[in-house]
Design a protein around this motif. Structure first.
Motif, PDB file in Angstrom:
ATOM      1  N   ALA A  83      45.681  -3.129  27.032  1.00  0.00           N
ATOM      2  CA  ALA A  83      44.329  -3.296  26.572  1.00  0.00           C
ATOM      3  C   ALA A  83      43.472  -3.242  27.675  1.00  0.00           C
ATOM      4  N   ILE A  84      42.975  -1.891  28.159  1.00  0.00           N
ATOM      5  CA  ILE A  84      42.350  -1.842  29.216  1.00  0.00           C
ATOM      6  C   ILE A  84      40.891  -1.847  28.830  1.00  0.00           C
ATOM      7  N   ASN A  85      40.270  -3.016  29.245  1.00  0.00           N
ATOM      8  CA  ASN A  85      39.124  -3.854  28.988  1.00  0.00           C
ATOM      9  C   ASN A  85      38.122  -3.561  29.970  1.00  0.00           C
ATOM     10  N   GLY A  86      38.380  -2.877  31.248  1.00  0.00           N
ATOM     11  CA  GLY A  86      37.230  -2.407  31.998  1.00  0.00           C
ATOM     12  C   GLY A  86      37.950  -1.717  33.080  1.00  0.00           C
ATOM     13  N   VAL A  87      37.636  -1.723  34.257  1.00  0.00           N
ATOM     14  CA  VAL A  87      37.898  -0.757  35.246  1.00  0.00           C
ATOM     15  C   VAL A  87      39.204  -1.075  35.596  1.00  0.00           C
ATOM     16  N   ALA A  88      40.005  -0.001  35.833  1.00  0.00           N
ATOM     17  CA  ALA A  88      41.427   0.005  36.426  1.00  0.00           C
ATOM     18  C   ALA A  88      41.469   0.945  37.590  1.00  0.00           C
ATOM     19  N   ALA A  89      41.521   0.229  38.734  1.00  0.00           N
ATOM     20  CA  ALA A  89      41.458   1.047  40.051  1.00  0.00           C
ATOM     21  C   ALA A  89      42.758   0.751  40.729  1.00  0.00           C
ATOM     22  N   GLY A  90      43.045   1.858  41.537  1.00  0.00           N
ATOM     23  CA  GLY A  90      44.107   1.949  42.431  1.00  0.00           C
ATOM     24  C   GLY A  90      45.259   1.464  42.038  1.00  0.00           C
ATOM     25  N   ALA A  91      46.039   0.344  42.329  1.00  0.00           N
ATOM     26  CA  ALA A  91      47.306  -0.216  41.820  1.00  0.00           C
ATOM     27  C   ALA A  91      47.011  -0.745  40.473  1.00  0.00           C
ATOM     28  N   GLY A  92      45.909  -1.070  40.270  1.00  0.00           N
ATOM     29  CA  GLY A  92      45.662  -1.525  38.635  1.00  0.00           C
ATOM     30  C   GLY A  92      45.680  -0.317  37.833  1.00  0.00           C
ATOM     31  N   ALA A  93      45.056   0.865  38.196  1.00  0.00           N
ATOM     32  CA  ALA A  93      45.372   2.072  37.336  1.00  0.00           C
ATOM     33  C   ALA A  93      46.869   2.257  37.249  1.00  0.00           C
ATOM     34  N   GLY A 107      33.743   0.851  27.624  1.00  0.00           N
ATOM     35  CA  GLY A 107      33.321   0.761  28.973  1.00  0.00           C
ATOM     36  C   GLY A 107      34.269   1.046  30.086  1.00  0.00           C
ATOM     37  N   ALA A 108      35.536   0.868  29.684  1.00  0.00           N
ATOM     38  CA  ALA A 108      36.608   1.026  30.331  1.00  0.00           C
ATOM     39  C   ALA A 108      36.609   2.013  31.463  1.00  0.00           C
ATOM     40  N   SER A 109      37.041   2.097  32.440  1.00  0.00           N
ATOM     41  CA  SER A 109      37.152   3.358  33.343  1.00  0.00           C
ATOM     42  C   SER A 109      38.582   3.366  34.087  1.00  0.00           C
ATOM     43  N   PHE A 110      38.861   4.276  34.698  1.00  0.00           N
ATOM     44  CA  PHE A 110      39.879   4.657  35.573  1.00  0.00           C
ATOM     45  C   PHE A 110      39.513   5.128  36.897  1.00  0.00           C
ATOM     46  N   CYS A 147      41.993  -4.307  36.405  1.00  0.00           N
ATOM     47  CA  CYS A 147      42.281  -4.926  37.540  1.00  0.00           C
ATOM     48  C   CYS A 147      41.671  -3.689  38.554  1.00  0.00           C
ATOM     49  N   ALA A 148      41.396  -4.261  39.697  1.00  0.00           N
ATOM     50  CA  ALA A 148      40.706  -3.417  40.783  1.00  0.00           C
ATOM     51  C   ALA A 148      41.613  -3.104  41.704  1.00  0.00           C
ATOM     52  N   GLY A 149      42.881  -3.442  41.471  1.00  0.00           N
ATOM     53  CA  GLY A 149      43.821  -2.993  42.424  1.00  0.00           C
ATOM     54  C   GLY A 149      44.216  -3.936  43.548  1.00  0.00           C
ATOM     55  N   GLN A 150      44.779  -3.490  44.673  1.00  0.00           N
ATOM     56  CA  GLN A 150      44.993  -4.618  45.792  1.00  0.00           C
ATOM     57  C   GLN A 150      43.785  -5.357  46.026  1.00  0.00           C
ATOM     58  N   ASP A 151      44.035  -6.589  46.322  1.00  0.00           N
ATOM     59  CA  ASP A 151      42.792  -7.254  46.950  1.00  0.00           C
ATOM     60  C   ASP A 151      42.894  -6.973  48.332  1.00  0.00           C
ATOM     61  N   LEU A 152      41.534  -6.230  48.468  1.00  0.00           N
ATOM     62  CA  LEU A 152      41.256  -5.807  50.016  1.00  0.00           C
ATOM     63  C   LEU A 152      41.226  -6.685  50.923  1.00  0.00           C
ATOM     64  N   ARG A 153      40.531  -7.909  50.477  1.00  0.00           N
ATOM     65  CA  ARG A 153      40.044  -8.858  51.262  1.00  0.00           C
ATOM     66  C   ARG A 153      41.549  -9.416  51.907  1.00  0.00           C
ATOM     67  N   GLY A 206      39.947  12.024  43.168  1.00  0.00           N
ATOM     68  CA  GLY A 206      39.679  10.475  43.209  1.00  0.00           C
ATOM     69  C   GLY A 206      38.398  10.221  42.293  1.00  0.00           C
ATOM     70  N   ASP A 207      37.759  10.707  41.244  1.00  0.00           N
ATOM     71  CA  ASP A 207      36.662  10.557  40.616  1.00  0.00           C
ATOM     72  C   ASP A 207      37.119   9.708  39.610  1.00  0.00           C
ATOM     73  N   ALA A 208      35.981   8.924  39.284  1.00  0.00           N
ATOM     74  CA  ALA A 208      36.441   7.966  38.189  1.00  0.00           C
ATOM     75  C   ALA A 208      36.438   8.378  36.983  1.00  0.00           C
ATOM     76  N   PHE A 209      37.077   8.242  35.930  1.00  0.00           N
ATOM     77  CA  PHE A 209      36.920   8.904  34.731  1.00  0.00           C
ATOM     78  C   PHE A 209      37.090   7.853  33.591  1.00  0.00           C
ATOM     79  N   SER A 210      36.461   8.251  32.499  1.00  0.00           N
ATOM     80  CA  SER A 210      35.782   7.133  31.374  1.00  0.00           C
ATOM     81  C   SER A 210      37.062   7.127  30.433  1.00  0.00           C
ATOM     82  N   ALA A 211      36.841   5.984  29.658  1.00  0.00           N
ATOM     83  CA  ALA A 211      37.841   5.669  28.429  1.00  0.00           C
ATOM     84  C   ALA A 211      37.980   7.135  27.556  1.00  0.00           C
TER      85      ALA A 211
END
Ligand code: LHQ
Length: 267
Positions: free
Chosen positions: A110-120, A134-137, A69-75, A172-177
């Motif tokens: 089950a963190i399948n990919g990037v988890a960003a912002g509110a998604g983290a 390949g997941a990241s936070f 989940c990439a967090g809040q939909d910024l659009r 705020g650096d991304a970190f890996s699984a």
């Protein structure tokens, strides 16, 4: 227990119930499962529906496609009628986090990919996390001039310790699984292909355990953070009194003495 059964249907997420396990899949893969208003409503309804369904013993939360989940939909934030941020949090995000943390059934992320912002934060609000290689936070908040939210400031220090939480939230650096496993944030990292099975394994184990004891344990662990030792001891005694009066406790004892696996019913 039982087999497949009809679960409420949603447009932005999927809720599938199979053999005592509910799987909630965030399902806007083209936008990396970024959270829209509709999606937040759906997610809250899904957790509320699971809360009412005593046949569900454990929950998996995951994302469709390459992101968790990439967090809040910024659009959506750029729409002229977007609610003020504080309102959006109070009315849409916070109820989801409360619903997750107060859910009796344990939630496996089950963190399948990037988890960003509110998604983290959603990932942090799960009880246990397994992740694909390949997941990241990414605590992406600072990059857009915001503060970690949706429980992030409360949950992350409790999960990884305050020094690591400060580093992750401020820089705020991304970190890996793999990093997340090192920090103790995820319990297992597996190949992308093996994630669903790994999550299912953990969830099935939880689903076979005594539901009341799991719910009481989940609450006790949370409460212990905000009370002193005396209160925590009393809280444990109180909850043990409840757990000890269940048929599942009697079944656990009988199964031990009869050298057989227990069959917990939730009674
Ligand atoms: C997206 C998003 C997105 C819309 C990818 N929205 N479309 C905030 C406000 C309100 C109240 C409460 O709380 C919050 C808390 C927050 O959640 S703030 C943080 C919001 N999230 C972010 O800042 C993360 C934004 N996304 C990214 O930094 C990148 O997309 C990541 C690092 C997640 C992935 O990068 P890539 O793998 O390079 O993918 P991409 O950037 O190419 O994204 C793929 C598509 O998904 C793309 O759409 P397009 O139509 O161009 O293919 C993105 O626009 C879309 N997308 N995140 N949050």
């Amino acid at each position: 227990m039982g087999g497949d059964r009809a679960a409420p249907s949603f447009t932005t997420i999927r809720l599938e119930i199979d053999d005592a396990i509910a799987t909630i899949t965030l399902d806007r893969p083209d936008a990396l499962n970024a959270l829209t208003m509709a999606m937040k409503e759906d997610l809250l309804s899904a957790f509320r529906s699971v809360a009412r369904d005593r046949s569900v013993r454990a929950v998996v939360l995951t994302g469709a496609g390459r992101a968790f989940c990439a967090g809040q939909d910024l659009r959506e934030r750029l729409q002229p009628d977007a609610a003020p941020l504080a309102v959006e949090l109070r009315e849409r995000y916070n109820p989801i986090i409360r619903a997750m943390r107060s859910l009796d059934q344990p939630i496996v992320g089950a963190i399948n990919g990037v988890a960003a912002g509110a998604g983290a934060s959603l990932a942090f609000a799960c009880d246990v996390r397994v992740a694909a290689e390949g997941a990241s936070f990414l605590l992406a908040f600072g990059r857009i001039g915001l503060v970690p939210d949706s429980g992030g400031t409360w949950l992350l220090p409790r999960l990884v310790g305050s020094a690591k939480a400060a580093e992750l939230a401020l820089l705020g650096d991304a970190f890996s699984a793999a990093d997340a496993e090192r920090f103790g944030l995820v319990v297992r990292v597996v190949s992308a292909d093996g994630l669903a099975e790994a999550a299912r394994e953990v969830t099935a184990r939880l689903a076979s355990m005594a539901p009341r004891a799991l719910a009481l344990t989940k609450r006790a662990l949370q409460r212990a953070w905000s009370v002193d030792l005396d209160e925590a001891l009393e809280d444990e005694a109180f909850r043990q009194g409840i757990a000890g009066a269940t048929a599942d406790h009697a079944e656990g004892l009988a199964a031990f003495l009869e050298k057989r696996p227990p069959r917990f019913t939730g009674e």
